[in-house]
Scaffold this motif. Structure first.
Motif, short mmCIF file in Angstrom:
data_model
loop_
_atom_site.label_atom_id
_atom_site.label_comp_id
_atom_site.label_asym_id
_atom_site.label_seq_id
_atom_site.Cartn_x
_atom_site.Cartn_y
_atom_site.Cartn_z
N LEU A 1 23.51 -5.98 -41.29
CA LEU A 1 22.63 -6.34 -42.40
C LEU A 1 23.54 -6.65 -43.58
O LEU A 1 24.42 -5.85 -43.91
N GLN A 2 23.37 -7.80 -44.20
CA GLN A 2 24.18 -8.19 -45.35
C GLN A 2 23.58 -7.55 -46.59
O GLN A 2 22.44 -7.84 -46.96
N ASN B 1 21.84 -10.09 -38.77
CA ASN B 1 22.79 -10.96 -38.10
C ASN B 1 23.25 -10.27 -36.83
O ASN B 1 23.40 -9.05 -36.81
N CYS B 2 23.50 -11.06 -35.82
CA CYS B 2 24.07 -10.55 -34.58
C CYS B 2 25.35 -11.33 -34.33
O CYS B 2 25.33 -12.56 -34.21
N LEU B 3 26.46 -10.63 -34.26
CA LEU B 3 27.75 -11.24 -34.02
C LEU B 3 28.10 -11.01 -32.55
O LEU B 3 28.16 -9.87 -32.09
N THR B 4 28.29 -12.09 -31.81
CA THR B 4 28.66 -12.00 -30.39
C THR B 4 30.11 -12.43 -30.27
O THR B 4 30.48 -13.53 -30.70
N ASN C 1 24.23 -15.29 -34.95
CA ASN C 1 22.85 -15.75 -35.09
C ASN C 1 22.09 -14.79 -35.98
O ASN C 1 22.52 -13.66 -36.21
N GLN C 2 20.96 -15.28 -36.53
CA GLN C 2 20.17 -14.49 -37.47
C GLN C 2 18.71 -14.43 -37.05
O GLN C 2 18.19 -15.40 -36.49
#
Length: 170
Positions: A50-51, A73-76, A124-125
């Motif tokens: 979460l930003q 946000n999901c960072l893969t 992705n968000q």
């Protein structure tokens, strides 16, 4: 296909389904076959954050619930841990019950080439518009014959927040 009294009967050999139509139909069927799990060649990690005030607050999907109406946000990160070039498909889904933001798709399939000992990063968000418990299938990597990463489905929980809708984070 076969006909019976002018009606087209469609039989799908891989499924227990028969469809009756009175007009010509084009049927597209995508069939998956079981692949062999190959471990040790790719490392896949997904991190949710979460930003908040230009800071990334990393979340554990199992520890705390997600808040509704907040941009997540999901960072893969996929790392090729071998000395060989790897080419594969990445299948990425946002959690059920969530909606995509920005250029994110609900379901994305992308062909990726990774050089030896390098990483590929995709972000992705999404946000949850309502509370509940939702299934989430983590990212998968596969080629035509093998599955490289095979994480199990898990449940994410989204709960209501007492603050108002945060449209600025979108």
């Amino acid at each position: 296909f076969s006909t019976c009294g002018g009606t087209i009967l469609e039989t799908f050999p891989c499924r227990d389904a028969i469809s009756l139509t009175k007009t010509p139909v084009i049927v597209l069927l995508k069939s998956f076959k079981n692949g062999v799990l190959k471990t040790g060649s790719l490392s896949l990690q997904q991190h949710y954050f979460l930003q908040v005030d230009n800071e990334k607050k990393i979340l554990s999907a199992s520890e705390k619930p997600f808040l509704i109406n907040k941009k997540y946000n999901c960072l893969t990160v996929i790392t090729n841990t071998t000395s060989e070039l790897k080419e594969f498909y990445l299948n990425l889904l946002i959690p059920e019950g969530s909606l995509p933001l920005d250029a994110t798709l609900k379901n994305k399939m992308e062909f990726i080439t990774i050089q030896p000992f390098t990483s590929y990063v995709l972000e992705n968000q999404f946000f949850f518009p309502k509370s509940g418990s939702f299934s989430h299938l983590p990212a998968k990597t596969m080629d035509y014959q093998s599955i490289f990463t095979n994480e199990k489905m898990f449940t994410l929980t989204a709960t209501a927040d007492e603050t108002s809708l945060d449209k600025d984070s979108w």
